[in-house]
Structures are given as structure tokens and as C-alpha cells.
Design an enzyme around this catalytic site. Structure first.
Site, PDB file in Angstrom:
ATOM      1  N   HIS A  60      46.556  36.480 -19.078  1.00 50.47           N
ATOM      2  CA  HIS A  60      47.413  36.310 -20.262  1.00 50.47           C
ATOM      3  C   HIS A  60      46.491  36.428 -21.472  1.00 50.47           C
ATOM      4  O   HIS A  60      45.708  35.510 -21.732  1.00 50.47           O
ATOM      5  CB  HIS A  60      48.082  34.934 -20.252  1.00 50.47           C
ATOM      6  CG  HIS A  60      48.914  34.685 -19.027  1.00 50.47           C
ATOM      7  ND1 HIS A  60      50.267  34.964 -18.979  1.00 50.47           N
ATOM      8  CD2 HIS A  60      48.593  34.196 -17.813  1.00 50.47           C
ATOM      9  CE1 HIS A  60      50.738  34.645 -17.773  1.00 50.47           C
ATOM     10  NE2 HIS A  60      49.740  34.175 -17.054  1.00 50.47           N
ATOM     11  N   ASN A  92      54.339  37.711 -20.950  1.00 47.37           N
ATOM     12  CA  ASN A  92      54.847  36.577 -21.754  1.00 47.37           C
ATOM     13  C   ASN A  92      54.094  36.409 -23.071  1.00 47.37           C
ATOM     14  O   ASN A  92      53.639  35.329 -23.415  1.00 47.37           O
ATOM     15  CB  ASN A  92      54.844  35.271 -20.943  1.00 47.37           C
ATOM     16  CG  ASN A  92      53.460  34.876 -20.475  1.00 47.37           C
ATOM     17  OD1 ASN A  92      52.578  35.719 -20.326  1.00 47.37           O
ATOM     18  ND2 ASN A  92      53.248  33.589 -20.235  1.00 47.37           N
ATOM     19  N   ASP A 298      44.584  34.273 -13.343  1.00 46.13           N
ATOM     20  CA  ASP A 298      45.648  33.689 -14.165  1.00 46.13           C
ATOM     21  C   ASP A 298      45.009  33.093 -15.422  1.00 46.13           C
ATOM     22  O   ASP A 298      45.380  31.988 -15.851  1.00 46.13           O
ATOM     23  CB  ASP A 298      46.455  32.639 -13.401  1.00 46.13           C
ATOM     24  CG  ASP A 298      47.759  32.284 -14.118  1.00 46.13           C
ATOM     25  OD1 ASP A 298      48.078  32.944 -15.127  1.00 46.13           O
ATOM     26  OD2 ASP A 298      48.446  31.356 -13.672  1.00 46.13           O
TER      27      ASP A 298
HETATM   28  O1  DOR Z   1      49.750  27.786 -16.191  1.00 47.64           O
HETATM   29  C1  DOR Z   1      50.243  28.863 -16.548  1.00 47.64           C
HETATM   30  N1  DOR Z   1      50.072  29.340 -17.784  1.00 47.64           N
HETATM   31  N2  DOR Z   1      51.008  29.548 -15.678  1.00 47.64           N
HETATM   32  C2  DOR Z   1      51.727  30.619 -16.055  1.00 47.64           C
HETATM   33  O2  DOR Z   1      52.421  31.178 -15.244  1.00 47.64           O
HETATM   34  C3  DOR Z   1      51.718  31.060 -17.456  1.00 47.64           C
HETATM   35  C4  DOR Z   1      50.464  30.660 -18.105  1.00 47.64           C
HETATM   36  C5  DOR Z   1      50.471  30.871 -19.605  1.00 47.64           C
HETATM   37  O3  DOR Z   1      50.855  31.956 -20.027  1.00 47.64           O
HETATM   38  O4  DOR Z   1      50.053  29.972 -20.314  1.00 47.64           O
END
Ligand code: DOR
Length: 443
Positions: A60, A92, A298
Site C-alpha cells: 500500500h 485502497n 502487506d
Molecule cells: O492492516 C492492513 N492495513 N490491512 C489491510 O488490508 C489494509 C492495510 C492498509 O491499507 O492500511
């Protein structure tokens, strides 16, 4: 420009061997170059290991819209430092990447900002099936079956059936059952104890949503990649779905468990939540056995101020992109997995899962995306030396043995021993979905 990386230890199909690798422009020209080979630059790699650059398929990077947390320039510098030469980024952002126009906007931003190669998923909503059907230049469709950071969520069964039935791109999903999470949250309403995060986003939430996704993928015969597995029980389901489904483990779940909340507090809060020590052990087992094919991060940066808010105002996720390779090399050092297995899971498998052309292996004709690592170097992860914008790490103070020392992206040396060369940008990865994914490309 020709670069000769001399006497490096390389993982080859025949085993780990000392070879000299010749790069010509952006490609690997020769894997086992003759001693008399000449080049514009010679790198003495004696005693070091040369790996394909890491491909991280779940990050992200927050651009556009959330650039106070991270942006494509800061994140890609951190990638270069961490030995990550290609990243696939989640939708996102703000606005979310749910149309081709928004994907194109991200691709244009990355072309001007990213020091490493890139790709961007298209996000599913309950009503953007046309966008999902027509999307191009993307690794695949991301569904949040269970909400997380941002408001992307597809929970409605009819909408999910349509996405699996009427689209052709590979699908990947965040699996935590929304109904279970909401019921648990209502039961624990008012809690400020972050350890309750693992009771709200519990085993059942993960298992129910993963079962649902595997059922959809199996009935519709649709290629599916399960993101960030967090429970041992999910690994059992995966063992039964070899041949159609692939899955990944992320470094937070591989290295932390519920006991660590006492030490790390809200820094450890992530979705899916970390689970028990036993779950953690079963993830490692599945990784070693090959029931989990991919290791990712992640990487989900939030500022320290945001993270230090009391639970549940604190957001979920942690940065990890610049330490993931070192964390896994350290695991190799401690005998938890072999170096060839690491290379498979961090380089080759993500390239095959997402049909990425010319990446993931040290082979003649492949892209010269490479990382030179020193398996003997011992160093601490330190907040003060993090390159991601968040500037903190849940591994602060942890000593690791095995670190990246130099990184090449398309033949250009982008990182060397603490220094970055930002004079060239990475390129959009090419996805050839006719290849059919991981299981279709087994040798
Ligand atoms: O812990 C998380 N943070 N899991 C996710 O799926 C999204 C991510 C975020 O974008 O902060």
C-alpha cells in the site's frame, strides 16, 4: 552499458553455484560468463549471493490521496534499499483505483516517481463489473471480502458471484468475514485493549471468508490468490486446493503473534490480525511445504502519531518493505527455510502467479532486476534509518543476519550500500495473462 557481476553465488536449477553474470543494458545476457569476459563495469561479488530482485505483490503506497503516510518516491527508494525491484500495489488509495482511468493515473505517477518497477491492481466494488471486465495493464482484481483501511468492500453474495463468473483477470482477496467481525466488535464494544483486535478479527472471521472465496473460485474455475493467510486452519484448506489456488504469507504474520501486543501495542495492529504462536508455526510449515507459494509484506504505512492513538482509533497496518528480504534472509540464517525456497517464494512465484513477463529468475534474456546480498552481515533494524515515510518499524532493535547490499533495476544500479541513484525510473511490469498463472507454468 555492460556490467559483469563476478563470482557471485547464484541459486540455479542445479544448486547454488559460483558464476559470473553479465548484464547488457536492461537484460541478463549471460549467466555463467567465461573468465575472459569484459564489461564496462566489473563488480566483484566474491562471498556474496546474487538473487533475482524481490517481487512484492501486496503493498500500500498511498498515492494518490494519502501521501502524508507514504508516496511512490519514498516507498520505491525503500524498495531499492530492501532489494525489492517490482511492487504490485493495492487499490485502497484515495480515490480508490476502481476504473481504468484511475489505474492509468497511478501508472503515470509511477513512471515519474518510482525507482523500481510497478503494477497496480484494480479494486472491485459492488457495481464496477464493466471496469473489471475491461481493465488492462493490471495484475488483477482485488476484492476486499471484509473491509479494512478505506471503504472498498464487496460482501454481497450476488455481487461476488458476478465478479467470479463474468470477469477473466486473476482475482485476489482480503478475506475476513464482515458479519463475524461486526458481531465480535459489538460484543467487545468499548474495549481499548489492542489485544482484542485478534478477538474481533478472529480465526472464524478469517476462516469463514477464506472458505467463501475458495468456494467461489472453485465453482467458477477462476484463478484466485489468497492474500495474507493468518491462521493454521486456512493452510489446511489450501493444501486441498493445490492446482487452482495460490496463497501468500506476509511478514507481520510470519514474525509476530498475539503475545507481541504486550511489547508493541497498536504498532502490531494489522488486518488480518496476528494470531497465536501455533498459527504462526503452521504458516511456516505451509510455506516450507509449498502450500503457501508467495511471501509478501502487506507494507501498510501509517504515521507514528496515527498508530499511537488509543485502540480502536489506531489504524491497522505496518511498514515492512525495506526489511522483508533481510527478515527472510535471517530466517534462512536460522535454518527456518532454505535460500532456494526463499527465492522461489519472493521472486519466482509472484512473477508466475501474476504472469509477469521476464522477471523472477536469473536467466539469460530475463530483465536485469537483481539484488546482491551479504548473508554474513549482521545489523539491527533501527527506526532512525528507515527510508519509508512512516519512519518506524515494528522490528526496531531486532538484529538480523543477511542484508541486501546492492540492487539493480533493469540493469541500472539503483542502490549501493546506503546510497541511492535516483537518475532513472523503473517501468510498468508487463502481465501476459495468457500464460495461465502459477500452476500452468510449473516445470
Ligand atoms: O492492516 C492492513 N492495513 N490491512 C489491510 O488490508 C489494509 C492495510 C492498509 O491499507 O492500511
Amino acid at each position: 552499458m555492460k556490467t559483469l557481476i563476478k563470482n557471485a553465488q547464484v541459486v540455479l536449477p542445479t544448486g547454488i553455484e559460483s558464476v559470473s553474470v553479465l548484464l547488457d543494458g536492461s537484460r541478463i545476457a549471460v549467466v555463467d560468463a567465461a573468465p575472459q569476459t569484459t564489461a564496462d563495469e566489473v563488480v566483484d561479488a566474491t562471498g556474496l549471493h546474487l538473487l533475482p530482485g524481490v517481487i512484492d505483490d501486496q503493498v500500500h503506497f498511498r498515492e494518490p490521496g494519502l501521501t502524508h503516510k507514504e508516496d511512490l518516491a519514498t516507498a520505491s527508494r525503500a524498495c531499492a534499499k530492501g532489494g525489492v525491484t517490482t511492487f504490485l500495489e493495492m487499490p485502497n488509495t484515495r480515490p480508490p483505483a476502481t476504473t481504468q482511468a484511475r489505474l492509468d493515473e497511478k501508472l503515470q505517477l509511477a513512471a515519474k516517481k518510482s525507482l523500481v518497477n510497478y503494477g497496480f491492481y484494480i479494486g472491485a466494488t459492488p457495481d464496477n463489473i464493466n471496469d473489471l471486465q475491461q481493465a488492462t495493464r493490471t495484475p488483477g482484481i482485488k476484492i476486499f471480502i471484509g473491509s479494512s483501511t478505506g471503504d472498498l468492500l464487496v460482501d454481497d453474495q450476488e455481487a461476488l458471484e458476478r465478479i467470479f463468473a463474468e470477469t477473466t483477470l486473476p482475482i485476489t482477496a482480503h478475506c475476513e468475514d464482515e458479519t463475524t467481525v461486526r458481531a465480535n466488535a459489538a460484543r467487545l464494544a468499548g474495549t481499548t485493549n489492542v489485544a482484542d483486535h485478534s478477538r474481533i478479527r478472529d480465526h472464524t472471521a478469517a476462516l469463514v471468508a477464506t472458505r467463501r472465496a475458495l468456494d467461489l473460485a472453485t465453482r467458477h474455475r477462476h484463478r484466485f490468490h489468497l492474500l495474507h493467510v493468518s491462521t493454521g486452519d486456512e493452510t489446511e484448506l489450501l493444501a486441498d486446493h493445490q492446482g487452482l489456488i495460490t496463497a501468500e504469507a506476509c511478514v507481520p504474520h510470519l514474525f509476530f503473534a498475539e503475545d507481541d501486543y504486550a511489547r508493541l501495542g497498536t504498532l502490531l495492529q494489522a488486518n488480518p490480525s496476528v494470531k497465536t504462536k501455533q498459527d504462526q508455526q503452521r504458516l511456516w510449515q505451509a510455506l516450507v511445504q509449498g502450500h503457501i507459494q508467495v511471501i509478501a509484506t502487506d507494507h501498510a504505512p501509517h504515521t507514528l502519531t496515527e498508530k499511537q492513538q488509543p485502540y480502536p482509533q489506531s489504524p491497522s497496518g505496518m511498514p515492512s518493505i525495506e526489511n522483508s528480504l533481510a527478515l527472510m534472509l535471517n530466517a534462512v540464517h536460522h535454518g527456518r527455510l532454505t535460500l532456494p525456497r526463499l527465492v522461489e517464494a519472493m521472486c519466482d512465484a509472484p512473477a508466475r502467479v501474476w504472469d509477469i513477463v521476464g522477471k523472477g529468475r536469473i536467466r539469460e534474456g530475463y530483465d536485469a532486476d537483481l539484488v546482491l546480498v551479504d548473508l554474513c552481515r549482521t545489523q539491527q533494524v533501527c527506526n532512525a534509518t528507515q527510508w519509508t515515510k512512516a519512519g518506524w518499524s515494528a522490528w526496531h532493535g531486532t538484529e538480523l543476519t543477511g542484508w541486501p547490499v546492492r540492487t539493480w533495476v533493469l540493469g541500472h544500479e539503483v542502490y549501493r550500500e546506503g546510497g541511492v541513484d535516483a537518475s532513472r525510473y523503473g517501468q510498468a511490469a508487463t502481465f501476459d495473462h495468457h500464460r495461465g498463472g502459477y500452476w500452468a507454468t510449473q516445470e
